[in-house]
Motif scaffolding. Structure first.
Motif, PDB file in Angstrom:
ATOM      1  N   GLU A 185      64.939  31.906  85.304  1.00  0.00           N
ATOM      2  CA  GLU A 185      65.882  32.553  86.225  1.00  0.00           C
ATOM      3  C   GLU A 185      66.454  31.536  87.211  1.00  0.00           C
ATOM      4  N   ALA A 186      65.599  30.632  87.689  1.00  0.00           N
ATOM      5  CA  ALA A 186      66.054  29.604  88.627  1.00  0.00           C
ATOM      6  C   ALA A 186      67.050  28.663  87.959  1.00  0.00           C
ATOM      7  N   THR A 187      66.765  28.294  86.698  1.00  0.00           N
ATOM      8  CA  THR A 187      67.674  27.416  85.950  1.00  0.00           C
ATOM      9  C   THR A 187      69.017  28.091  85.727  1.00  0.00           C
ATOM     10  N   GLU A 188      68.967  29.381  85.369  1.00  0.00           N
ATOM     11  CA  GLU A 188      70.205  30.133  85.148  1.00  0.00           C
ATOM     12  C   GLU A 188      71.009  30.269  86.429  1.00  0.00           C
ATOM     13  N   LYS A 189      70.316  30.447  87.520  1.00  0.00           N
ATOM     14  CA  LYS A 189      70.984  30.547  88.826  1.00  0.00           C
ATOM     15  C   LYS A 189      71.723  29.255  89.162  1.00  0.00           C
ATOM     16  N   ILE A 190      71.059  28.142  88.895  1.00  0.00           N
ATOM     17  CA  ILE A 190      71.683  26.832  89.147  1.00  0.00           C
ATOM     18  C   ILE A 190      72.896  26.641  88.231  1.00  0.00           C
ATOM     19  N   ARG A 191      72.746  27.039  86.957  1.00  0.00           N
ATOM     20  CA  ARG A 191      73.846  26.904  85.998  1.00  0.00           C
ATOM     21  C   ARG A 191      75.074  27.705  86.448  1.00  0.00           C
ATOM     22  N   LYS A 192      74.828  28.940  86.887  1.00  0.00           N
ATOM     23  CA  LYS A 192      75.929  29.797  87.339  1.00  0.00           C
ATOM     24  C   LYS A 192      76.603  29.234  88.585  1.00  0.00           C
ATOM     25  N   LYS A 193      75.782  28.669  89.447  1.00  0.00           N
ATOM     26  CA  LYS A 193      76.322  28.084  90.678  1.00  0.00           C
ATOM     27  C   LYS A 193      77.232  26.905  90.345  1.00  0.00           C
ATOM     28  N   GLU A 194      76.788  26.051  89.410  1.00  0.00           N
ATOM     29  CA  GLU A 194      77.597  24.904  89.001  1.00  0.00           C
ATOM     30  C   GLU A 194      78.872  25.358  88.309  1.00  0.00           C
ATOM     31  N   GLU A 195      78.751  26.395  87.492  1.00  0.00           N
ATOM     32  CA  GLU A 195      79.911  26.937  86.794  1.00  0.00           C
ATOM     33  C   GLU A 195      80.947  27.479  87.774  1.00  0.00           C
ATOM     34  N   GLU A 196      80.472  28.170  88.794  1.00  0.00           N
ATOM     35  CA  GLU A 196      81.365  28.715  89.820  1.00  0.00           C
ATOM     36  C   GLU A 196      82.062  27.589  90.594  1.00  0.00           C
ATOM     37  N   LYS A 197      81.343  26.499  90.827  1.00  0.00           N
ATOM     38  CA  LYS A 197      81.948  25.337  91.500  1.00  0.00           C
ATOM     39  C   LYS A 197      83.100  24.771  90.671  1.00  0.00           C
ATOM     40  N   LYS A 198      82.878  24.662  89.351  1.00  0.00           N
ATOM     41  CA  LYS A 198      83.915  24.136  88.466  1.00  0.00           C
ATOM     42  C   LYS A 198      85.133  25.054  88.442  1.00  0.00           C
ATOM     43  N   LYS A 199      84.889  26.365  88.381  1.00  0.00           N
ATOM     44  CA  LYS A 199      85.989  27.330  88.380  1.00  0.00           C
ATOM     45  C   LYS A 199      86.792  27.244  89.670  1.00  0.00           C
ATOM     46  N   LYS A 200      86.084  27.122  90.771  1.00  0.00           N
ATOM     47  CA  LYS A 200      86.749  27.033  92.070  1.00  0.00           C
ATOM     48  C   LYS A 200      87.621  25.775  92.132  1.00  0.00           C
ATOM     49  N   LYS A 201      87.076  24.668  91.621  1.00  0.00           N
ATOM     50  CA  LYS A 201      87.830  23.409  91.616  1.00  0.00           C
ATOM     51  C   LYS A 201      89.081  23.543  90.757  1.00  0.00           C
ATOM     52  N   LYS A 207      96.466  25.611  91.903  1.00  0.00           N
ATOM     53  CA  LYS A 207      97.248  25.990  93.081  1.00  0.00           C
ATOM     54  C   LYS A 207      98.022  24.794  93.619  1.00  0.00           C
ATOM     55  N   LEU A 208      97.370  23.634  93.635  1.00  0.00           N
ATOM     56  CA  LEU A 208      98.020  22.413  94.106  1.00  0.00           C
ATOM     57  C   LEU A 208      99.180  22.025  93.200  1.00  0.00           C
ATOM     58  N   ARG A 209      98.988  22.151  91.878  1.00  0.00           N
ATOM     59  CA  ARG A 209     100.066  21.831  90.934  1.00  0.00           C
ATOM     60  C   ARG A 209     101.279  22.733  91.141  1.00  0.00           C
ATOM     61  N   LYS A 210     101.019  24.027  91.356  1.00  0.00           N
ATOM     62  CA  LYS A 210     102.114  24.973  91.584  1.00  0.00           C
ATOM     63  C   LYS A 210     102.880  24.619  92.849  1.00  0.00           C
ATOM     64  N   THR A 211     102.138  24.248  93.884  1.00  0.00           N
ATOM     65  CA  THR A 211     102.780  23.866  95.152  1.00  0.00           C
ATOM     66  C   THR A 211     103.653  22.639  94.957  1.00  0.00           C
ATOM     67  N   GLN A 212     103.133  21.659  94.218  1.00  0.00           N
ATOM     68  CA  GLN A 212     103.895  20.431  93.971  1.00  0.00           C
ATOM     69  C   GLN A 212     105.128  20.698  93.118  1.00  0.00           C
TER      70      GLN A 212
END
Length: 259
Positions: A185-201, A207-212
């Motif tokens: 469960e801890a490993t899966e939690k870390i995986r999801k957290k990293e995945e969410e970071k990538k999605k956010k990035k 958004k930056l490309r659209k602005t440019q």
């Protein structure tokens, strides 16, 4: 007799009220920081612990924790502060065990393990506290967690053998299964957290490309007109020279652009 003229003197210039340079050479009244004082208190606590003055040592270790509470945000504590505080809590837990304050010993270990789940001394001392309170299953769990970090830990291996004599095999198996489940469960939690970071990035980059692109499109009217004019002149030139096949249209996908 000639009279002496009075000696003239120029009055000193008034000090600038906004000039703070005169204070730079003064000693800082708090030159010995709270971290330095915490170190001294911890060293005194260690001395008292070795002298078997556990009450006195607890007092010193508690003072260490109080001093380091000046920075309450655990994330912003520097490595030195965390190390000193963790050592004080771990040693205070050892004192509580000596004085049979098992509940307090467990609480100190819980505080350490909340921020460092692999602290072997905290795991071992919490195991001792649980065992002394008759909570052998919890004690066994702590020992297994300790051995997961340090498989060759001799005190841990010895305690494991002792506890296994007092626990039914089904209880031991259930504890092991629960530990494995918690790890997954801890490993899966870390995986999801990293995945969410990538999605956010990715979202931020899109958004930056659209602005440019919007900024580039808004100022492109003039160049578009000149481009059309240029294109027209090219066509005229081509037709006047006997004509020829129009240039092939090149489609460039956004994904093909080198980033």
């Amino acid at each position: 007799m000639a009279s002496l003229s009075p000696k003239s003197s120029t009055p000193p210039a008034a000090a600038d009220a906004n000039d703070y340079s005169r204070f730079e050479s003064l000693d800082d009244p708090d030159e010995e920081s709270y971290v330095d004082r915490a170190k001294l208190e911890k060293e005194e606590g260690n001395r008292l612990f070795k002298a078997a003055d556990f009450e006195g040592a607890i007092s010193r270790y508690t003072e260490v924790c109080t001093l380091l509470k000046k920075n309450k945000d655990e994330e912003n504590k520097n490595e030195e502060e965390r190390t000193i505080r963790t050592a004080a809590l771990s040693n205070r837990a050892a004192c509580h065990l000596k004085l049979r304050n098992f509940k307090l010993a467990i609480e100190d270990c819980d505080t350490i393990l909340k921020h460092d789940s692999k602290h072997t001394k905290a795991l071992f001392r919490r195991s001792q506290g649980h065992k002394s309170k008759g909570m052998n299953e919890m004690a066994y769990r702590d020992i297994l967690l300790l051995l997961d970090v340090e498989p060759e830990n001799k005190p841990g291996l010895k305690e494991k053998r002792k506890l296994e004599k007092d626990l039914h095999s089904r209880s031991r198996d259930a504890i092991r299964s629960r530990i494995e489940k918690d790890k997954k469960e801890a490993t899966e939690k870390i995986r999801k957290k990293e995945e969410e970071k990538k999605k956010k990035k990715s979202r931020e980059e899109a958004k930056l490309r659209k602005t440019q692109e919007a900024a580039g499109g808004g100022g492109g009217g003039g160049s578009s007109s000149s481009s059309s004019a240029s294109s027209g002149s090219t066509k005229t030139s081509a037709s006047s020279s006997g004509g020829g096949a129009p240039p092939a249209k090149v489609n460039i996908n956004r994904d093909d652009i080198v980033k």
